[in-house]
Design a protein around this motif. Sequence first.
Motif, mmCIF file in Angstrom:
data_model
loop_
_atom_site.group_PDB
_atom_site.id
_atom_site.type_symbol
_atom_site.label_atom_id
_atom_site.label_comp_id
_atom_site.label_asym_id
_atom_site.label_seq_id
_atom_site.Cartn_x
_atom_site.Cartn_y
_atom_site.Cartn_z
ATOM 1 N N PHE A 48 82.450 31.811 40.451
ATOM 2 C CA PHE A 48 83.082 33.272 40.941
ATOM 3 C C PHE A 48 83.781 33.834 39.605
ATOM 4 O O PHE A 48 83.844 35.087 39.283
ATOM 5 C CB PHE A 48 83.606 33.282 42.057
ATOM 6 N N ALA A 49 84.809 33.070 39.184
ATOM 7 C CA ALA A 49 85.714 33.549 38.126
ATOM 8 C C ALA A 49 84.817 33.725 36.853
ATOM 9 O O ALA A 49 85.150 35.070 36.450
ATOM 10 C CB ALA A 49 86.683 32.479 37.801
ATOM 11 N N ALA A 50 83.833 33.232 36.585
ATOM 12 C CA ALA A 50 83.019 33.628 35.448
ATOM 13 C C ALA A 50 82.329 35.047 35.558
ATOM 14 O O ALA A 50 82.204 35.746 34.834
ATOM 15 C CB ALA A 50 82.214 32.334 34.733
ATOM 16 N N SER A 51 81.787 35.055 37.039
ATOM 17 C CA SER A 51 81.079 36.180 37.315
ATOM 18 C C SER A 51 81.907 37.376 37.470
ATOM 19 O O SER A 51 81.615 38.620 36.792
ATOM 20 C CB SER A 51 80.559 35.750 38.811
ATOM 21 N N ALA A 52 83.176 37.221 37.633
ATOM 22 C CA ALA A 52 84.011 38.396 37.745
ATOM 23 C C ALA A 52 84.279 39.073 36.366
ATOM 24 O O ALA A 52 84.597 40.143 36.174
ATOM 25 C CB ALA A 52 85.524 37.939 38.552
ATOM 26 N N LEU A 53 84.815 37.848 35.434
ATOM 27 C CA LEU A 53 85.033 38.251 34.287
ATOM 28 C C LEU A 53 83.701 38.829 33.585
ATOM 29 O O LEU A 53 83.749 40.049 32.649
ATOM 30 C CB LEU A 53 85.268 36.999 33.168
ATOM 31 N N LEU A 54 82.485 38.490 33.860
ATOM 32 C CA LEU A 54 81.292 39.178 33.324
ATOM 33 C C LEU A 54 81.225 40.618 33.845
ATOM 34 O O LEU A 54 80.680 41.460 33.297
ATOM 35 C CB LEU A 54 80.077 38.186 33.623
ATOM 36 N N ALA A 55 81.635 40.806 35.212
ATOM 37 C CA ALA A 55 81.222 42.050 35.659
ATOM 38 C C ALA A 55 82.495 43.127 34.833
ATOM 39 O O ALA A 55 81.966 44.147 34.411
ATOM 40 C CB ALA A 55 81.885 42.158 37.285
#
Length: 479
Positions: free
Chosen positions: A310-317
């Motif tokens: 989720f952390a990587a996804s949030a940064l990608l967002a």
Amino acid sequence: MLLDPTRRQFFGSTGLRLGSTAMALMAGRAAAQPAVRVHPPLPGLPHHAPTAKAVIYLHMNGAPSQLDLLDHKPKLIDHFDKDLPASVRMGQRITTMTSGQARLPVAPSMFKFGQHGRAGTWFSELLPHTARHADDIAVVKSVHTNAINHDPACTFVMTGSEVPGKPSLGSWLSYGLGSVSNDLPAFVVLTPWWTSRGAAQALFARMWSNGFLPGKYAGVALRSVGDPVLYVQNPDGLGRDGRRAMLDTLGQLNQRTFDRYHDPDTLTRIAQYEMAFRMQSSVPDLTDLSKETQETLDLYGPEVKKPGSFAASALLARRMIERGVRVVQILHRGWDQHGNLPSEIRSQCFDTDQPTGALLTDLKRRGLLDSTLVVWGGEFGRTVYCQGGLSKTNYGRDHHPRNFAMWLAGGGVKGGQTYGETDDFSYSVAENPVHLNDLNATVLHCLGIDHGRFTFKFQGLDQRLTGVEEQHVVRPLLK
């Protein structure tokens, strides 16, 4: 199957020259069309000046417990293990998972709550990083929905209808407003893994589907493991120039097919091939986090370098919003906690709380929060009564559509407030009810769209995201 004469003539007269023609087109394309938007908005949109240009939708799939996160009910401790009063339930339906129980014992939250921000908004101890942004967040405690089971409820929260086949919120926005980026889709979906050991409700493509809208408005789901997009890279032996020449040839053939049959899906194929070609360069750059500072990586937490977290996804967002993507939808699974809720919800919040707080911090310091609407929530809430065995440190909760909590931040939202209230048992809305389609109408309003005028003709009806019933923009949530 034989080619039609027109197509044979086409091959005979131009086949040997297509490669050089494509190269000539490539050479002149950048200079001739530097400012053309591949995915422009519809004529006449936005209807009014928007307060947000983009949306990041954080969907906690499975339905997080409002009682353990955002709806503080300290007096419930006096009702521990007592049956839910009949005067509260009033004979309302419950699921078959608890309808056979002899009792419906009240289960107060075991977690501590604290007040945060200038308005003293209540947040659970499980959300310390989110709570630091209390002054930017509007918590809505009085959201309600129609469905009591996950499949129709998830379909409803994403499409405004329990009936499959309708476009998702992201697809509506992609259709209406397009994307600033020419190299990335207007609507991107991320489905990170989760650490909770509990069973997870399945995700299904209709949650980001285009429904009856043209196919190019469907969300593009980036994979969390391996290549973000399958087959987007060229096979061995085929260079970029060769791929460009092939696509130009294919584009001409598809255009001729469209001119003959007028099938809109043909135009969708042309657009998808072109977007895939541009994504060959844009996606590797997007997903390469090595250019982020160590301070930024630390902000999102220890899981940020793990693909699919989720952390990587949030940064990608955040990186996608910077690059002009209109809608980013992150769907995190594992929140369906019918038993062992205290342990499992801790794991879920470990996955999501720090990255969520980091996302808000990152957007704000880059000047993006004012123009980006962030939405957090699930498909319904959880019951105050326990499903299965009950103790003060272990309990489970069943599905509860009558009220649940969501929050919004940025993009014209007036932070530092709690809107709506529930009864003493968090069982029914006590004031300021907000239907999910009221919330959808509010999201559209923030992006400059009048939900009542935003329609698409299908099956003889002017279809819209917010349905045919009367819905309202929740104006107290807005600046």
